[in-house]
Scaffold this motif. Sequence first.
Motif, PDB file in Angstrom:
ATOM      1  N   PRO A   1      -9.579  14.483  -4.354  1.00  0.00           N
ATOM      2  CA  PRO A   1      -8.145  14.714  -4.349  1.00  0.00           C
ATOM      3  C   PRO A   1      -7.657  15.173  -2.976  1.00  0.00           C
ATOM      4  CG  PRO A   1      -9.156  15.748  -6.259  1.00  0.00           C
ATOM      5  CD  PRO A   1     -10.275  15.321  -5.351  1.00  0.00           C
ATOM      6  N   ALA A   2      -6.484  14.709  -2.606  1.00  0.00           N
ATOM      7  CA  ALA A   2      -5.821  15.164  -1.377  1.00  0.00           C
ATOM      8  C   ALA A   2      -4.409  15.608  -1.739  1.00  0.00           C
ATOM      9  CB  ALA A   2      -5.783  14.046  -0.341  1.00  0.00           C
ATOM     10  N   TYR A   3      -4.011  16.752  -1.225  1.00  0.00           N
ATOM     11  CA  TYR A   3      -2.666  17.282  -1.486  1.00  0.00           C
ATOM     12  C   TYR A   3      -2.133  17.842  -0.170  1.00  0.00           C
ATOM     13  CZ  TYR A   3       1.080  19.240  -4.370  1.00  0.00           C
ATOM     14  OH  TYR A   3       2.301  19.511  -4.958  1.00  0.00           O
ATOM     15  N   VAL A   4      -1.096  17.208   0.342  1.00  0.00           N
ATOM     16  CA  VAL A   4      -0.522  17.611   1.625  1.00  0.00           C
ATOM     17  C   VAL A   4       0.596  18.612   1.377  1.00  0.00           C
ATOM     18  CG1 VAL A   4       0.574  16.841   3.758  1.00  0.00           C
ATOM     19  CG2 VAL A   4      -1.078  15.353   2.587  1.00  0.00           C
ATOM     20  N   THR A   5       0.446  19.818   1.909  1.00  0.00           N
ATOM     21  CA  THR A   5       1.459  20.866   1.746  1.00  0.00           C
ATOM     22  C   THR A   5       2.365  20.924   2.977  1.00  0.00           C
ATOM     23  OG1 THR A   5      -0.029  22.540   2.693  1.00  0.00           O
ATOM     24  CG2 THR A   5      -0.081  22.238   0.301  1.00  0.00           C
TER      25      THR A   5
ATOM     26  N   ILE B   1      -6.907  19.847   0.993  1.00  0.00           N
ATOM     27  CA  ILE B   1      -5.577  20.400   0.759  1.00  0.00           C
ATOM     28  C   ILE B   1      -5.089  21.147   1.993  1.00  0.00           C
ATOM     29  CG2 ILE B   1      -6.046  20.613  -1.715  1.00  0.00           C
ATOM     30  CD1 ILE B   1      -6.259  23.646  -1.285  1.00  0.00           C
ATOM     31  N   GLY B   2      -3.759  21.307   2.084  1.00  0.00           N
ATOM     32  CA  GLY B   2      -3.152  22.009   3.202  1.00  0.00           C
ATOM     33  C   GLY B   2      -2.221  21.102   3.976  1.00  0.00           C
ATOM     34  N   PRO B   3      -1.694  21.587   5.088  1.00  0.00           N
ATOM     35  CA  PRO B   3      -0.817  20.754   5.926  1.00  0.00           C
ATOM     36  C   PRO B   3      -1.564  19.531   6.458  1.00  0.00           C
ATOM     37  CG  PRO B   3      -0.715  23.079   6.566  1.00  0.00           C
ATOM     38  CD  PRO B   3      -1.857  22.948   5.618  1.00  0.00           C
ATOM     39  N   ALA B   4      -0.824  18.554   6.931  1.00  0.00           N
ATOM     40  CA  ALA B   4      -1.421  17.304   7.407  1.00  0.00           C
ATOM     41  C   ALA B   4      -2.503  17.546   8.449  1.00  0.00           C
ATOM     42  CB  ALA B   4      -0.330  16.401   7.974  1.00  0.00           C
ATOM     43  N   GLU B   5      -2.311  18.551   9.289  1.00  0.00           N
ATOM     44  CA  GLU B   5      -3.284  18.837  10.348  1.00  0.00           C
ATOM     45  C   GLU B   5      -4.662  19.178   9.773  1.00  0.00           C
ATOM     46  OE1 GLU B   5      -0.270  20.199  10.098  1.00  0.00           O
ATOM     47  OE2 GLU B   5       0.694  18.999  11.678  1.00  0.00           O
ATOM     48  N   LYS B   6      -4.680  19.873   8.633  1.00  0.00           N
ATOM     49  CA  LYS B   6      -5.959  20.210   7.999  1.00  0.00           C
ATOM     50  C   LYS B   6      -6.651  18.960   7.447  1.00  0.00           C
ATOM     51  CE  LYS B   6      -6.097  24.651   8.612  1.00  0.00           C
ATOM     52  NZ  LYS B   6      -7.172  25.271   9.441  1.00  0.00           N
ATOM     53  N   HIS B   7      -5.866  18.036   6.942  1.00  0.00           N
ATOM     54  CA  HIS B   7      -6.428  16.780   6.452  1.00  0.00           C
ATOM     55  C   HIS B   7      -7.044  15.995   7.615  1.00  0.00           C
ATOM     56  CE1 HIS B   7      -4.499  16.645   2.319  1.00  0.00           C
ATOM     57  NE2 HIS B   7      -3.961  17.718   2.871  1.00  0.00           N
ATOM     58  N   ILE B   8      -6.322  15.933   8.704  1.00  0.00           N
ATOM     59  CA  ILE B   8      -6.810  15.210   9.879  1.00  0.00           C
ATOM     60  C   ILE B   8      -8.116  15.827  10.381  1.00  0.00           C
ATOM     61  CG2 ILE B   8      -6.298  14.661  12.294  1.00  0.00           C
ATOM     62  CD1 ILE B   8      -3.272  14.680  11.376  1.00  0.00           C
ATOM     63  N   GLU B   9      -8.167  17.149  10.395  1.00  0.00           N
ATOM     64  CA  GLU B   9      -9.364  17.849  10.866  1.00  0.00           C
ATOM     65  C   GLU B   9     -10.568  17.562   9.982  1.00  0.00           C
ATOM     66  OE1 GLU B   9     -10.883  22.503  11.170  1.00  0.00           O
ATOM     67  OE2 GLU B   9      -8.733  22.075  11.244  1.00  0.00           O
ATOM     68  N   LYS B  10     -10.373  17.644   8.656  1.00  0.00           N
ATOM     69  CA  LYS B  10     -11.512  17.441   7.753  1.00  0.00           C
ATOM     70  C   LYS B  10     -11.944  15.986   7.726  1.00  0.00           C
ATOM     71  CE  LYS B  10     -13.326  18.909   3.305  1.00  0.00           C
ATOM     72  NZ  LYS B  10     -13.080  19.675   2.058  1.00  0.00           N
ATOM     73  N   LEU B  11     -11.004  15.077   7.734  1.00  0.00           N
ATOM     74  CA  LEU B  11     -11.356  13.658   7.685  1.00  0.00           C
ATOM     75  C   LEU B  11     -12.031  13.213   8.971  1.00  0.00           C
ATOM     76  CD1 LEU B  11      -8.181  12.278   5.913  1.00  0.00           C
ATOM     77  CD2 LEU B  11     -10.433  12.672   4.925  1.00  0.00           C
ATOM     78  N   THR B  12     -11.639  13.773  10.082  1.00  0.00           N
ATOM     79  CA  THR B  12     -12.312  13.473  11.345  1.00  0.00           C
ATOM     80  C   THR B  12     -13.758  13.952  11.296  1.00  0.00           C
ATOM     81  OG1 THR B  12     -10.218  13.639  12.561  1.00  0.00           O
ATOM     82  CG2 THR B  12     -12.248  13.832  13.840  1.00  0.00           C
ATOM     83  N   ALA B  13     -13.974  15.125  10.675  1.00  0.00           N
ATOM     84  CA  ALA B  13     -15.336  15.644  10.526  1.00  0.00           C
ATOM     85  C   ALA B  13     -16.152  14.760   9.590  1.00  0.00           C
ATOM     86  CB  ALA B  13     -15.290  17.077   9.998  1.00  0.00           C
TER      87      ALA B  13
ATOM     88  N   GLY C   1       0.365   7.934   5.268  1.00  0.00           N
ATOM     89  CA  GLY C   1       0.785   6.765   6.045  1.00  0.00           C
ATOM     90  C   GLY C   1       1.453   7.121   7.360  1.00  0.00           C
ATOM     91  N   THR C   2       2.241   8.189   7.370  1.00  0.00           N
ATOM     92  CA  THR C   2       2.992   8.541   8.578  1.00  0.00           C
ATOM     93  C   THR C   2       2.241   9.497   9.498  1.00  0.00           C
ATOM     94  OG1 THR C   2       4.107  10.347   7.383  1.00  0.00           O
ATOM     95  CG2 THR C   2       5.210   8.200   7.435  1.00  0.00           C
ATOM     96  N   LYS C   3       1.380  10.330   8.946  1.00  0.00           N
ATOM     97  CA  LYS C   3       0.744  11.368   9.762  1.00  0.00           C
ATOM     98  C   LYS C   3      -0.786  11.280   9.811  1.00  0.00           C
ATOM     99  CE  LYS C   3       4.443  14.704   8.714  1.00  0.00           C
ATOM    100  NZ  LYS C   3       4.742  16.020   8.096  1.00  0.00           N
ATOM    101  N   VAL C   4      -1.431  11.207   8.635  1.00  0.00           N
ATOM    102  CA  VAL C   4      -2.882  11.378   8.588  1.00  0.00           C
ATOM    103  C   VAL C   4      -3.632  10.143   9.070  1.00  0.00           C
ATOM    104  CG1 VAL C   4      -4.852  11.903   7.096  1.00  0.00           C
ATOM    105  CG2 VAL C   4      -2.651  13.049   6.705  1.00  0.00           C
ATOM    106  N   ILE C   5      -3.347   8.998   8.478  1.00  0.00           N
ATOM    107  CA  ILE C   5      -4.097   7.781   8.849  1.00  0.00           C
ATOM    108  C   ILE C   5      -3.924   7.428  10.319  1.00  0.00           C
ATOM    109  CG2 ILE C   5      -4.309   5.290   8.423  1.00  0.00           C
ATOM    110  CD1 ILE C   5      -3.668   5.827   5.480  1.00  0.00           C
ATOM    111  N   PRO C   6      -2.705   7.449  10.867  1.00  0.00           N
ATOM    112  CA  PRO C   6      -2.577   7.137  12.310  1.00  0.00           C
ATOM    113  C   PRO C   6      -3.343   8.112  13.202  1.00  0.00           C
ATOM    114  CG  PRO C   6      -0.443   7.000  11.213  1.00  0.00           C
ATOM    115  CD  PRO C   6      -1.392   7.629  10.230  1.00  0.00           C
ATOM    116  N   ALA C   7      -3.347   9.398  12.822  1.00  0.00           N
ATOM    117  CA  ALA C   7      -4.024  10.386  13.659  1.00  0.00           C
ATOM    118  C   ALA C   7      -5.552  10.242  13.588  1.00  0.00           C
ATOM    119  CB  ALA C   7      -3.620  11.799  13.228  1.00  0.00           C
TER     120      ALA C   7
END
Length: 340
Positions: free
Chosen positions: A208-212, A293-305, A331-337
Amino acid sequence: MDFGLVLQTDPPASRVISLMKRAERNGFRYGWTFDSAVLWQEPFVIYSQILANTSKLKVGPMVTNPGTRTWEVTASTFATLNDMFGNRTVCGIGRGDSAMRVAGRKPNTLARISEAMKVIRALGRGEAADLGGGTVVKFPWIKPGAQLPVWMAAYGPKALKMTGEEADGFILQLSDLYLTEYMVKAVKDAAVAAGRDPSEVTICVAAPAYVTADDSPEALAHAREQCRWFGGMVGNHVADLVAKYGEHSAQVPDALTDYIKARQGYDYAHHGRSGNPDTQFVPDEIVDRFCVIGPAEKHIEKLTALRALGVDQFAVYDMHDAQEATIDAYGTKVIPAVNS
């Protein structure tokens, strides 16, 4: 890194199709659904409509099993979709947790999964396969170039080994970094030992992913409650491992098994749904580890790891109260980053 969207096939099917179309517009390349014939609507019927209403999205079950459908029927269904829409399916397969138990049956053995994978893959590619007892069949209508990759879901040591030896892909249903590294290594080591190129085994992490909007305690608490069900779903598989290997075993890491000590039982009527009353035993720590979970930046950080650990795809379980918002944020923040 590829991205997938995972949904249950709750009615109306038109909403499932709409969310998949939205996912493709936002850069997702895979559309997955649960496959449990009693709990939800028939996914393969809906796949046909998803494929007809998208242009490149690949679809498949996360996961089907070799017990609720005969293998030649499963292969024929995939092959028909591929013939209609151009090799845009993946056969995700596993033991069959909800599908088998809700029907009063035990999950399938690994030996049965192994046999089924070989048959389904061969038939889906237009090759001959033995259905058992010397009955060899082949679909006469399959065109040259047909493909059907088979990805296996696994947690335990024997299943991980078999995935590396036989499957085209590995589905890991959690996003904990330690456990991902541990299990991906087990799969790739098994592939090498079997004489395979480990890079040929696609690694898919699903969670699950939840962007806050922010990282306030209130926002994170709400996200955790929306995703807590996942720890209960994973807990079903973990309970099987504990029953087989014991609470503490060198073959199964404590980081996976410790949290189910307070597990009381499980009602599949609430399976995979936010607010599941049978998952209150799941602590916040597990939600944070297993989910994103968390703001988009946290998703980007974990997915990069995760990508650095060899993960080829992250599949978003989107069963919560922010389905559209999550797809759009990815689509707008996580995947492009992540893929910049």
